[in-house]
Design a protein around this motif. Sequence first.
Motif, PDB file in Angstrom:
ATOM      1  N   ALA A   1       1.042  -1.333  -0.132  1.00  0.00           N
ATOM      2  CA  ALA A   1       0.080  -0.181   0.096  1.00  0.00           C
ATOM      3  C   ALA A   1       0.844   1.358   0.033  1.00  0.00           C
ATOM      4  CB  ALA A   1      -1.032   0.127   1.158  1.00  0.00           C
ATOM      5  N   GLN A   2       1.249   1.543  -1.214  1.00  0.00           N
ATOM      6  CA  GLN A   2       2.040   2.771  -1.416  1.00  0.00           C
ATOM      7  C   GLN A   2       1.178   4.188  -1.570  1.00  0.00           C
ATOM      8  OE1 GLN A   2       5.972   2.243  -3.220  1.00  0.00           O
ATOM      9  NE2 GLN A   2       5.335   3.959  -4.633  1.00  0.00           N
ATOM     10  N   ARG A   3       1.641   5.061  -0.689  1.00  0.00           N
ATOM     11  CA  ARG A   3       0.811   6.543  -0.915  1.00  0.00           C
ATOM     12  C   ARG A   3       1.793   7.521  -0.965  1.00  0.00           C
ATOM     13  NH1 ARG A   3      -2.409   2.829  -1.532  1.00  0.00           N
ATOM     14  NH2 ARG A   3      -4.499   2.865  -0.453  1.00  0.00           N
ATOM     15  N   THR A   4       1.441   8.903  -1.456  1.00  0.00           N
ATOM     16  CA  THR A   4       1.973   9.958  -1.773  1.00  0.00           C
ATOM     17  C   THR A   4       1.113  11.135  -1.094  1.00  0.00           C
ATOM     18  OG1 THR A   4       3.867  11.201  -3.151  1.00  0.00           O
ATOM     19  CG2 THR A   4       1.779  10.198  -4.160  1.00  0.00           C
TER      20      THR A   4
ATOM     21  N   SER B   1      -4.607   9.152   1.415  1.00  0.00           N
ATOM     22  CA  SER B   1      -4.866   8.641   2.712  1.00  0.00           C
ATOM     23  C   SER B   1      -4.940   7.090   2.704  1.00  0.00           C
ATOM     24  CB  SER B   1      -6.421   8.950   3.152  1.00  0.00           C
ATOM     25  OG  SER B   1      -7.268   8.306   2.263  1.00  0.00           O
ATOM     26  N   THR B   2      -4.851   6.625   3.873  1.00  0.00           N
ATOM     27  CA  THR B   2      -4.653   5.101   4.168  1.00  0.00           C
ATOM     28  C   THR B   2      -5.595   4.704   5.290  1.00  0.00           C
ATOM     29  OG1 THR B   2      -3.441   3.008   4.152  1.00  0.00           O
ATOM     30  CG2 THR B   2      -2.477   5.007   5.551  1.00  0.00           C
TER      31      THR B   2
ATOM     32  N   THR C   1       1.590   0.575   5.445  1.00  0.00           N
ATOM     33  CA  THR C   1       1.356   1.577   4.270  1.00  0.00           C
ATOM     34  C   THR C   1       2.727   2.225   4.167  1.00  0.00           C
ATOM     35  OG1 THR C   1      -0.941   2.217   4.804  1.00  0.00           O
ATOM     36  CG2 THR C   1       0.293   3.588   3.200  1.00  0.00           C
ATOM     37  N   ASN C   2       3.158   2.380   3.143  1.00  0.00           N
ATOM     38  CA  ASN C   2       4.392   3.167   2.852  1.00  0.00           C
ATOM     39  C   ASN C   2       4.118   4.415   2.093  1.00  0.00           C
ATOM     40  OD1 ASN C   2       5.438   0.103   2.877  1.00  0.00           O
ATOM     41  ND2 ASN C   2       7.358   1.240   2.761  1.00  0.00           N
TER      42      ASN C   2
ATOM     43  N   GLY D   1       9.456  18.942  -5.709  1.00  0.00           N
ATOM     44  CA  GLY D   1       8.117  19.614  -5.465  1.00  0.00           C
ATOM     45  C   GLY D   1       8.534  20.512  -4.145  1.00  0.00           C
ATOM     46  N   SER D   2       7.305  21.197  -3.851  1.00  0.00           N
ATOM     47  CA  SER D   2       7.572  22.122  -2.552  1.00  0.00           C
ATOM     48  C   SER D   2       6.148  22.302  -1.826  1.00  0.00           C
ATOM     49  CB  SER D   2       7.862  23.644  -3.021  1.00  0.00           C
ATOM     50  OG  SER D   2       6.860  24.202  -3.985  1.00  0.00           O
ATOM     51  N   GLY D   3       6.022  22.872  -0.746  1.00  0.00           N
ATOM     52  CA  GLY D   3       4.914  22.749   0.078  1.00  0.00           C
ATOM     53  C   GLY D   3       4.653  21.527   0.931  1.00  0.00           C
ATOM     54  N   ALA D   4       3.540  21.428   1.476  1.00  0.00           N
ATOM     55  CA  ALA D   4       3.214  20.500   2.352  1.00  0.00           C
ATOM     56  C   ALA D   4       2.803  19.202   1.719  1.00  0.00           C
ATOM     57  CB  ALA D   4       2.129  20.650   3.296  1.00  0.00           C
ATOM     58  N   CYS D   5       3.553  18.172   1.992  1.00  0.00           N
ATOM     59  CA  CYS D   5       3.126  16.922   1.347  1.00  0.00           C
ATOM     60  C   CYS D   5       2.404  15.848   2.366  1.00  0.00           C
ATOM     61  CB  CYS D   5       4.198  16.195   0.531  1.00  0.00           C
ATOM     62  SG  CYS D   5       4.043  14.426   0.059  1.00  0.00           S
ATOM     63  N   THR D   6       1.357  15.606   2.665  1.00  0.00           N
ATOM     64  CA  THR D   6       0.547  14.858   4.018  1.00  0.00           C
ATOM     65  C   THR D   6      -0.108  13.704   3.425  1.00  0.00           C
ATOM     66  OG1 THR D   6       0.117  17.229   4.809  1.00  0.00           O
ATOM     67  CG2 THR D   6      -1.191  15.349   5.364  1.00  0.00           C
ATOM     68  N   LEU D   7       0.264  12.630   4.415  1.00  0.00           N
ATOM     69  CA  LEU D   7      -0.582  11.492   4.311  1.00  0.00           C
ATOM     70  C   LEU D   7      -1.421  11.300   5.699  1.00  0.00           C
ATOM     71  CD1 LEU D   7      -0.807   8.623   3.280  1.00  0.00           C
ATOM     72  CD2 LEU D   7       0.675   7.832   4.982  1.00  0.00           C
ATOM     73  N   THR D   8      -2.878  11.171   5.186  1.00  0.00           N
ATOM     74  CA  THR D   8      -3.705  11.113   6.169  1.00  0.00           C
ATOM     75  C   THR D   8      -4.022   9.532   6.535  1.00  0.00           C
ATOM     76  OG1 THR D   8      -5.086  13.040   5.391  1.00  0.00           O
ATOM     77  CG2 THR D   8      -6.360  11.504   6.687  1.00  0.00           C
TER      78      THR D   8
END
Length: 382
Positions: free
Chosen positions: A97-100, A104-105, A110-111, A123-130
Amino acid sequence: MAMTTRRWAWAAVFLAATGVVCAAPSDAIQEDYLEIFKKLMSGDRDEEFLDIEALLKCSPNATSEEFGICLPLAHCANTGGVPAGTCARGFGVCCIAQRTCGESTSYTHTNFVNPGYYDSDTGSGACTLTVNHANKNICQIRLDFLELELAQPDTDGNCNIDFLAVTGGASTVPTICGSNSGQHMYIDVDPTCGALKVTVDRSPAPLASRWWNIKVTQIPCDSEARAPTGCLQYYTETSGYVKSFNFDSYNSFNYSENSQIAQQNYGVCIKAGEGYCGIMWERMTVFGFTVSGNLPVISPSLVGTAAASSTGATCTTDYVIIPGGVDNNQNSEDRFCGLGFPDSVTSTMKPFVMYVHTDADESSEVANRGFGMQYRQITDCC
């Protein structure tokens, strides 16, 4: 009783599908097997299906630190997973289960990876996993930084360029940056509350060394793998290594920069092995302890040694605490700082723990790297 019977029925389906019971799964078994997958992917994962997901857990190979769920190839693709080797005797693939960013997961494993993983992130800015709870019996999340390479802190030790932050948990998590591959964190969560968010915030400046692969594991409330409350890090072996975040282990220094991160306050816990009565701490290398003071003003031959260490009330800015500590000269001290560490510090106080504290300003403490410590539990405490 009905729930238990159904749980074993599902288990029988899985064993048959994998070839443990039958040489090859029948069409009827395959249909039942797919029903398990549908239930797992629906998000409606009550306690009844905890054991089923455990049965479906797989690993790409014997040495991999990643875990997945055994799924048919098409179902793996439909859920945004990444196939990594076969499972169930070729009936399925080990689906990671790979997310970027922005995803969400609700899987137990999960990776979380940077966009275009295997390439540096531009990239720039916030990169968020829920991270949504996989079920109502989740009390902790473990983050394993299989890879985490971000910008270094500024000269004051603050993560103002890139940083990783964790929000939504029931415990306080320090913000970190720099090089933290191989490190980990445990975060307490309330099973009845909302999602946990893991955010990598990136500056607009492109970096050649910015990438991450973070394994996110959800830990049940009744699991033996759960860390004690108050432990950001938790080690279960009787000997091992503990490093401060972004510790630079090289035996040389850039005298103009800090790698020690400011505003850290957390506990490192060691599980006491059966029959062990104490724990001994030593620095990993000659340069394995530089947490406070001005490195360029002392002789390089003293760096890391007991002669450059400070203890007790003199440690007021950045330090570690080893409750019940006694050094190799039988001096009782529990607080350690400076540019060196005693030859060894032993404690018989349980639980075994080391507390880490750095203040908000590293500007007057030049070129500190933090600490790299090795521990060994002992049986002779007389």
